[in-house]
Design an enzyme around this catalytic site. Structure first.
Site, short mmCIF file in Angstrom:
data_model
loop_
_atom_site.label_atom_id
_atom_site.label_comp_id
_atom_site.label_asym_id
_atom_site.label_seq_id
_atom_site.Cartn_x
_atom_site.Cartn_y
_atom_site.Cartn_z
N GLU A 14 4.28 5.55 1.09
CA GLU A 14 3.55 6.06 2.26
C GLU A 14 4.47 6.15 3.48
O GLU A 14 4.18 5.58 4.54
CB GLU A 14 2.30 5.21 2.55
CG GLU A 14 1.30 5.28 1.43
CD GLU A 14 -0.11 4.79 1.76
OE1 GLU A 14 -0.33 4.22 2.83
OE2 GLU A 14 -1.00 5.00 0.92
N GLU A 37 -1.70 5.49 -6.23
CA GLU A 37 -2.76 4.66 -5.61
C GLU A 37 -4.05 5.47 -5.62
O GLU A 37 -4.10 6.57 -5.04
CB GLU A 37 -2.39 4.26 -4.18
CG GLU A 37 -1.29 3.22 -4.13
CD GLU A 37 -1.04 2.68 -2.74
OE1 GLU A 37 -1.97 2.66 -1.92
OE2 GLU A 37 0.12 2.29 -2.48
O1 AHR Z 1 -3.66 -0.49 -1.61
C1 AHR Z 1 -3.71 -0.89 -0.28
C2 AHR Z 1 -2.82 -0.05 0.64
O2 AHR Z 1 -3.29 1.26 0.67
C3 AHR Z 1 -1.39 0.09 0.23
O3 AHR Z 1 -0.61 -0.98 0.63
C4 AHR Z 1 -0.97 1.33 0.91
O4 AHR Z 1 0.07 2.00 0.24
C5 AHR Z 1 -2.25 2.14 1.00
O5 AHR Z 1 -2.47 2.64 2.27
#
Ligand code: AHR
Length: 510
Positions: free
Chosen positions: A174, A313
Site C-alpha cells: 500500500e 488483501e
Molecule cells: O489488513 C489490515 C490493513 O489493511 C493492512 O495492514 C493494510 O495493508 C490494509 O490497509
C-alpha cells in the site's frame, strides 16, 4: 423460478492456482502474538513457540501460502530487529496497530519455521516506505544465498545453515497509503529501483509482486503496467543471459486490495438486519467489476497474461468487537462472512486466467479470520469452513460456467441470487460451488453438465444456519459447521437440487 448453471467442459483451459486460497498474517493485534506465537515456555502446546492447534487447523485447509509481516507493518519493519538471540532483540512500537510494544520474538526464522510446519509457501513483503534498497537486498541474501557472504554468515551464526526457498516477495505494501503515501509515478520508479536488487540467488527464483492499486484506482494500474517494467526488447546475448537475470520479467505480479466494508459506518460483525446483509453482498460482488476493469488494463500491456493479479488483501472489515482494542481489528465472523468468502472465491476461480493469488485478511484474530483464539482456546469460523469446503478447487482446471439466475430483490435493489464456479481435478472429479445469497428463499438449481449419468456418484457439503448472524463462540464452537448434502436428482447430463436460503454448497461429482 429456477437457476440454470451451464457448465462447459469443452471450454476448460485455465488452472485455478491453489494460491487463490492464500492467507495473510500481519503483526497486528493478536494475529502473530497469541494467535500464532506463544513462545516456547507457554503452557499452550507449541512447537518451537508456534501453537500446535493453529498449525493443525491450517494444515487441514491446505493453506498454500502465507503473507507476512504486513500490511502496513511491513513498511516499518526492519528485519534485522527480528533475528539473533531473542533476549537481545529490540522492543519496538507497532505504530500502525494500537501503538503497542512488540518484543520481536517472532522474526524471520520463526516465520520460516511456521511455513515449514504448515508446509506452505512463504510470501514476504519488504519495506519500501521506510526501508532502504540495501536492507531489502540483504534480507533476500540472508534468506536465500547458499555461498559465502556477510548475510549468509549471519544466518549461519543465527543457527540456520542452509538457505530457505523463498518464491513470493512483495516490493512494499500500500505505498499509496500507509506504505509511504506515494504517487504512482514515484512508486513506479521506486519499484524499478528496489526490485533490481531483489535477486535470484543459489537457484532460488523470486516472483516479484509490485504494490498495486486500492480498489478501483485504474490510474495506478495503468501507470504500473506501463512504467513498472522495462519494456525494451531483450538483447539476444548469451553472455549476459548467463550472468544476469536479464530476460526474467521484472514484475511477476501486481497486487490489488479490496475490502468489503463501509468506510462511513463500519457496523457490527454480528448485529445486522437484512438491509445490511444485502448491502454487504452488494459491496462484495463489486469486486468482480473491479477485477475485470483492472484485467482489461493489464491485457493491453500483457496480452499473454503473464503478470498475475495478486489480490493480497481481501475480506470483510467491521467495527471491532465491543471492549476490544480499536487498533487490533478483532471481529467476529458469521454466516454472512461465509457467504462473502464463498462469493469471492467463486469470482476468483472464474477469473483465474488473471487472478493468480489471493490472500484473505487475516488468518487469525484479525478482520475476516479463519481462526479465533482466547488463551488456550481456539475456534474455527464459518469462513474457515468455506475454505475447507472449497479447497477441492486448488490447482484444479476451471470449468467455465454460465449462470442464469433470478434476482434476489431487496426493496428496490436486486442482486443475482446464485453465484457459482466449477472445476475438474486431476482425478477427473468435478466440483461445483454454489452460494445462494437470498436469506429467505431456497432456490431450485439445475446444473447442465455433459457426461453426467444416473451412475454418477454425487455428494455434497453445505454450510448454512437458521439466522443470518449465526456464528461460533468459545462456548458454542459448532453453531455453524458444514453438514452433508444429499438431495440431488440426477438424469442424463443434468443435476437438479434445491439450494437452501443463505447457504454455501459444494457438490462433488465422480
Ligand atoms: O489488513 C489490515 C490493513 O489493511 C493492512 O495492514 C493494510 O495493508 C490494509 O490497509
Amino acid at each position: 423460478m429456477t437457476s440454470i448453471l451451464n457448465i462447459n467442459k469443452q471450454a476448460a483451459k485455465h488452472q485455478i492456482s491453489r494460491h487463490i486460497y492464500g492467507h495473510f498474517a500481519e503483526h497486528l493485534g493478536r494475529c502473530v502474538y497469541e494467535g500464532i506465537w506463544v513462545g516456547e515456555d507457554s503452557p499452550i502446546p507449541n512447537t518451537r513457540g508456534i501453537r500446535n492447534d493453529v498449525v493443525e487447523a491450517l494444515r487441514h485447509i491446505n493453506i498454500p501460502n502465507l503473507r507476512w509481516p504486513g500490511g502496513c507493518f511491513a513498511d516499518e519493519y526492519h528485519w534485522k530487529d527480528g533475528i539473533g538471540p531473542r533476549e537481545d532483540r529490540p522492543e519496538i512500537v507497532n505504530t500502525n496497530w494500537g501503538k503497542v510494544t512488540e518484543n520481536n520474538h517472532f522474526g524471520t526464522h520463526e516465520f520460516m519455521d511456521l511455513c515449514e510446519q504448515l508446509e506452505t509457501e512463504p510470501y514476504i513483503c519488504g519495506n519500501v516506505g521506510s526501508g532502504t534498497v540495501q536492507e531489502m537486498q540483504e534480507w533476500v541474501e540472508y534468506l536465500t544465498f547458499d555461498g559465502v557472504s556477510p548475510m549468509a554468515k549471519l544466518r549461519k551464526k543465527n543457527g540456520r545453515d542452509k538457505p530457505w526457498k523463498l518464491k513470493y516477495f512483495g516490493i512494499g505494501n500500500e505505498n499509496w497509503g500507509c506504505g509511504g503515501k506515494m504517487r504512482v509515478e514515484h512508486y513506479a520508479d521506486k519499484y524499478r529501483n528496489y526490485q533490481t536488487y531483489v535477486k535470484d540467488l543459489s537457484g532460488n527464483e523470486i516472483y516479484k509482486i509490485a504494490c498495486g492499486p486500492q480498489e478501483a484506482d485504474y490510474h495506478w494500474m495503468e501507470v504500473m503496467m506501463r512504467e513498472g517494467m522495462d519494456r525494451t526488447e531483450p538483447v539476444q546475448d548469451a553472455v549476459i543471459e548467463n550472468i544476469w537475470d536479464y530476460h526474467r520479467p521484472e514484475m511477476n505480479g501486481i497486487s490489488l486490495h479490496y475490502y468489503t466494508r463501509n468506510r462511513t459506518n463500519y457496523g457490527s460483525a454480528t448485529a445486522f438486519d437484512e438491509e445490511l446483509w444485502f448491502d454487504y453482498m452488494r459491496r462484495t460482488m463489486k469486486i468482480e467489476e473491479i477485477i475485470e476493469n483492472h484485467a482489461a488494463i493489464m491485457d493491453k500491456y500483457d496480452p499473454a497474461k503473464t503478470v498475475g493479479l495478486i489480490i493480497d488483501e481481501w475480506g470483510t472489515w467491521f467495527s471491532v468487537e465491543p471492549g476490544t482494542n480499536p487498533g487490533f481489528l478483532y471481529q467476529q465472523n458469521t454466516l454472512r462472512d461465509a457467504l462473502i468468502a464463498g462469493i469471492n472465491l467463486n469470482i476468483f476461480n472464474n477469473h483465474c486466467d488473471r487472478v493468480h493469488m489471493a490472500n484473505i485478511a487475516q488468518v487469525i484474530n484479525v478482520l475476516q479470520a479463519m481462526i479465533l483464539t482466547e488463551g488456550e482456546k481456539m475456534i474455527l469460523t464459518p469462513s474457515y469452513h468455506v475454505f475447507d469446503m472449497f479447497k477441492v478447487h486448488q490447482d484444479a482446471t476451471l470449468l467455465p460456467i454460465n449462470v442464469g439466475t433470478p434476482d434476489y430483490v431487496y426493496g428496490e435493489d436486486t442482486l443475482p441470487k446464485i453465484n457459482a464456479s466449477a472445476s475438474q481435478d486431476q482425478s477427473g472429479t468435478i466440483h461445483i460451488s454454489i452460494c445462494n445469497i437470498d436469506p429467505n428463499q431456497s432456490e431450485k438449481v439445475t446444473c447442465e453438465l455433459d457426461g453426467i449419468t444416473d451412475k454418477s456418484q454425487i455428494s455434497g457439503r453445505i454450510l448454512t444456519a437458521e439466522y443470518m448472524n449465526e456464528h461460533n463462540t468459545f462456548e458454542h464452537p459448532n453453531n455453524v459447521k458444514p453438514e452433508g448434502f444429499h438431495d440431488v436428482k440426477v438424469s442424463e447430463n443434468t443435476l437438479s437440487l434445491q439450494v437452501p436460503a443463505k447457504s454455501v454448497l459444494v457438490l462433488t461429482i465422480k
